[in-house]
Write a protein that holds these residues in place. Structure first.
Motif, PDB file in Angstrom:
ATOM      1  N   THR A   1     -46.657  35.389 -80.933  1.00 30.73           N
ATOM      2  CA  THR A   1     -46.152  35.785 -82.240  1.00 30.73           C
ATOM      3  C   THR A   1     -46.915  36.999 -82.760  1.00 30.73           C
ATOM      4  O   THR A   1     -47.974  37.360 -82.220  1.00 30.73           O
ATOM      5  CB  THR A   1     -46.299  34.643 -83.254  1.00 30.73           C
ATOM      6  OG1 THR A   1     -47.704  34.395 -83.473  1.00 30.73           O
ATOM      7  CG2 THR A   1     -45.628  33.374 -82.746  1.00 30.73           C
ATOM      8  N   ILE A   2     -46.401  37.606 -83.810  1.00 25.35           N
ATOM      9  CA  ILE A   2     -47.108  38.721 -84.442  1.00 25.35           C
ATOM     10  C   ILE A   2     -48.466  38.258 -84.953  1.00 25.35           C
ATOM     11  O   ILE A   2     -49.472  38.978 -84.850  1.00 25.35           O
ATOM     12  CB  ILE A   2     -46.272  39.305 -85.608  1.00 25.35           C
ATOM     13  CG1 ILE A   2     -44.912  39.808 -85.105  1.00 25.35           C
ATOM     14  CG2 ILE A   2     -47.040  40.430 -86.297  1.00 25.35           C
ATOM     15  CD1 ILE A   2     -44.996  40.939 -84.111  1.00 25.35           C
ATOM     16  N   THR A   3     -48.520  37.040 -85.485  1.00 21.70           N
ATOM     17  CA  THR A   3     -49.797  36.482 -85.951  1.00 21.70           C
ATOM     18  C   THR A   3     -50.778  36.334 -84.799  1.00 21.70           C
ATOM     19  O   THR A   3     -51.975  36.665 -84.927  1.00 21.70           O
ATOM     20  CB  THR A   3     -49.571  35.118 -86.633  1.00 21.70           C
ATOM     21  OG1 THR A   3     -48.680  35.285 -87.738  1.00 21.70           O
ATOM     22  CG2 THR A   3     -50.884  34.531 -87.118  1.00 21.70           C
TER      23      THR A   3
ATOM     24  N   ASN B   1     -56.298  38.943 -81.299  1.00 18.65           N
ATOM     25  CA  ASN B   1     -56.662  40.115 -80.512  1.00 18.65           C
ATOM     26  C   ASN B   1     -56.911  41.341 -81.374  1.00 18.65           C
ATOM     27  O   ASN B   1     -58.035  41.835 -81.446  1.00 18.65           O
ATOM     28  CB  ASN B   1     -55.597  40.414 -79.455  1.00 18.65           C
ATOM     29  CG  ASN B   1     -56.024  41.533 -78.528  1.00 18.65           C
ATOM     30  OD1 ASN B   1     -55.985  42.693 -78.889  1.00 18.65           O
ATOM     31  ND2 ASN B   1     -56.453  41.183 -77.318  1.00 18.65           N
ATOM     32  N   GLN B   2     -55.873  41.855 -82.031  1.00 13.17           N
ATOM     33  CA  GLN B   2     -55.969  43.191 -82.607  1.00 13.17           C
ATOM     34  C   GLN B   2     -57.086  43.345 -83.639  1.00 13.17           C
ATOM     35  O   GLN B   2     -57.864  44.307 -83.582  1.00 13.17           O
ATOM     36  CB  GLN B   2     -54.631  43.582 -83.224  1.00 13.17           C
ATOM     37  CG  GLN B   2     -54.436  45.089 -83.331  1.00 13.17           C
ATOM     38  CD  GLN B   2     -54.381  45.774 -81.974  1.00 13.17           C
ATOM     39  OE1 GLN B   2     -53.448  45.608 -81.209  1.00 13.17           O
ATOM     40  NE2 GLN B   2     -55.415  46.533 -81.662  1.00 13.17           N
ATOM     41  N   ILE B   3     -57.199  42.414 -84.563  1.00 15.05           N
ATOM     42  CA  ILE B   3     -58.228  42.545 -85.601  1.00 15.05           C
ATOM     43  C   ILE B   3     -59.637  42.395 -85.021  1.00 15.05           C
ATOM     44  O   ILE B   3     -60.494  43.261 -85.252  1.00 15.05           O
ATOM     45  CB  ILE B   3     -57.978  41.549 -86.750  1.00 15.05           C
ATOM     46  CG1 ILE B   3     -56.708  41.959 -87.517  1.00 15.05           C
ATOM     47  CG2 ILE B   3     -59.177  41.500 -87.701  1.00 15.05           C
ATOM     48  CD1 ILE B   3     -56.279  40.965 -88.584  1.00 15.05           C
ATOM     49  N   PRO B   4     -59.949  41.326 -84.262  1.00 16.21           N
ATOM     50  CA  PRO B   4     -61.297  41.237 -83.700  1.00 16.21           C
ATOM     51  C   PRO B   4     -61.615  42.363 -82.723  1.00 16.21           C
ATOM     52  O   PRO B   4     -62.772  42.796 -82.632  1.00 16.21           O
ATOM     53  CB  PRO B   4     -61.323  39.869 -83.007  1.00 16.21           C
ATOM     54  CG  PRO B   4     -59.894  39.470 -82.853  1.00 16.21           C
ATOM     55  CD  PRO B   4     -59.155  40.103 -83.981  1.00 16.21           C
ATOM     56  N   VAL B   5     -60.613  42.868 -82.016  1.00 15.05           N
ATOM     57  CA  VAL B   5     -60.867  43.969 -81.083  1.00 15.05           C
ATOM     58  C   VAL B   5     -61.176  45.255 -81.846  1.00 15.05           C
ATOM     59  O   VAL B   5     -62.095  46.007 -81.482  1.00 15.05           O
ATOM     60  CB  VAL B   5     -59.676  44.168 -80.121  1.00 15.05           C
ATOM     61  CG1 VAL B   5     -59.818  45.469 -79.331  1.00 15.05           C
ATOM     62  CG2 VAL B   5     -59.585  42.989 -79.161  1.00 15.05           C
ATOM     63  N   LEU B   6     -60.439  45.524 -82.907  1.00 12.70           N
ATOM     64  CA  LEU B   6     -60.747  46.700 -83.729  1.00 12.70           C
ATOM     65  C   LEU B   6     -62.164  46.620 -84.278  1.00 12.70           C
ATOM     66  O   LEU B   6     -62.913  47.615 -84.261  1.00 12.70           O
ATOM     67  CB  LEU B   6     -59.740  46.820 -84.872  1.00 12.70           C
ATOM     68  CG  LEU B   6     -58.401  47.477 -84.546  1.00 12.70           C
ATOM     69  CD1 LEU B   6     -57.396  47.248 -85.671  1.00 12.70           C
ATOM     70  CD2 LEU B   6     -58.581  48.983 -84.290  1.00 12.70           C
ATOM     71  N   ILE B   7     -62.560  45.445 -84.741  1.00 11.79           N
ATOM     72  CA  ILE B   7     -63.908  45.287 -85.302  1.00 11.79           C
ATOM     73  C   ILE B   7     -64.965  45.458 -84.213  1.00 11.79           C
ATOM     74  O   ILE B   7     -65.979  46.139 -84.403  1.00 11.79           O
ATOM     75  CB  ILE B   7     -64.048  43.927 -85.997  1.00 11.79           C
ATOM     76  CG1 ILE B   7     -63.096  43.840 -87.204  1.00 11.79           C
ATOM     77  CG2 ILE B   7     -65.488  43.704 -86.455  1.00 11.79           C
ATOM     78  CD1 ILE B   7     -63.002  42.458 -87.821  1.00 11.79           C
TER      79      ILE B   7
END
Length: 281
Positions: A226-228, A234-240
């Motif tokens: 899902t988008i969530t 993935n996306q948020i922790p990877v960006l951080i």
């Protein structure tokens, strides 16, 4: 192939960071979109090579071509800017607000460009859905699930794992951006950039912009994601994670060991006495 001194490299980092921080939103979006699309190209190239040869290392050898194009054309890659713009801020050549503006709009551009390439690539390889067994499409779907559901299955530990893999990734990616400044020849820049990018991709670390292509492409192809799942696992922790290592391990580390050291050396140089005119001797 003349080598640029580390002190000069740090000065180039500051200048590059300053230039990026002061770009208008229009350019951030366009250059960010192109950067996202080009990393999508690099990813599908790498997956194609892996599928054809059965060797992941072959794909890793080819992937840096996309990174090289981005850097040589002066496009935007937020993961590189995670190291370059902070040093410009530390040197008081840019502001924190300018830095945040760059990161925000470039990320938006990355998502738009990466998703656009994902749609176009899927149309091409599936022939508008008529082909369901394309090897690279199958690979993308599996990778998208591994990069999200794989971490989700680990629970809280999954956040730590993906965060650490993101840190390790961008330590190398930011070095790739910096290594381009160690020489003035095009061939030298290509060779210098190639090495750290090969190192990160071959080991399967987590790169935020690559994932902006892989995971949406997997979702479009039918991955059970899902988008969530995409953003939370993935996306948020990877960006951080990409941000932390870019700032600490490349930006601040090189700035404080070379730029600051250079300033200390200059301050400690003995002051020469002015020559006394012969008439006063």
């Amino acid at each position: 192939m003349a080598i640029v001194s580390p002190n000069q490299v740090v000065e180039s980092m500051i200048q590059a960071g300053e230039g990026k921080a002061k770009l208008p939103i229009k350019d951030l979006l366009i250059r960010g979109a192109l950067g996202g699309a080009l990393l999508g190209f690099g990813t599908t190239l790498a997956f194609t090579a892996e599928v054809q040869t059965g060797l992941g290392i072959v794909g890793a050898l080819l992937f840096p071509a996309a990174f090289v194009i981005i850097i040589l054309l002066g496009l935007e890659l937020v993961t590189g800017s995670f190291a370059l713009i902070p040093v410009a801020v530390m040197a008081k050549k840019a502001t924190a607000a300018q830095m945040m503006k760059n990161w925000f709009w470039v990320i938006i551009g990355h998502v738009l460009g990466a998703v656009m390439y994902a749609i176009l690539y899927i149309i091409a390889v599936t022939q508008l859905g008529l082909v369901n067994d394309h090897a690279v499409a199958t690979k993308i779907l599996a990778v998208a699930e591994a990069k999200t559901l794989g971490y989700k299955s680990l629970g809280a530990e999954g956040f730590l794992v993906v965060f650490v893999k993101a840190m390790l990734c961008n330590w190398m990616v930011t070095l790739g951006a910096v290594m381009a400044m160690t020489t003035k020849s095009v061939i030298g820049k290509i060779a210098a950039m190639w090495l750290p990018i090969l190192i990160f991709f071959a080991q399967g670390f987590e790169h935020a912009v690559v994932n902006m292509f892989v995971i949406p492409a997997g979702i479009i192809l039918g991955a059970d994601v899902t988008i969530t799942d995409w953003w939370v696992w993935n996306q948020i922790p990877v960006l951080i994670g990409n941000l932390v290592s870019g700032v600490l391990f490349t930006g601040m580390a090189l700035y404080y060991t070379h730029k600051k050291a250079e300033s200390i050396i200059i301050l400690e140089l003995p002051q020469t006495k002015a020559a006394v005119p012969s008439t006063q001797r």
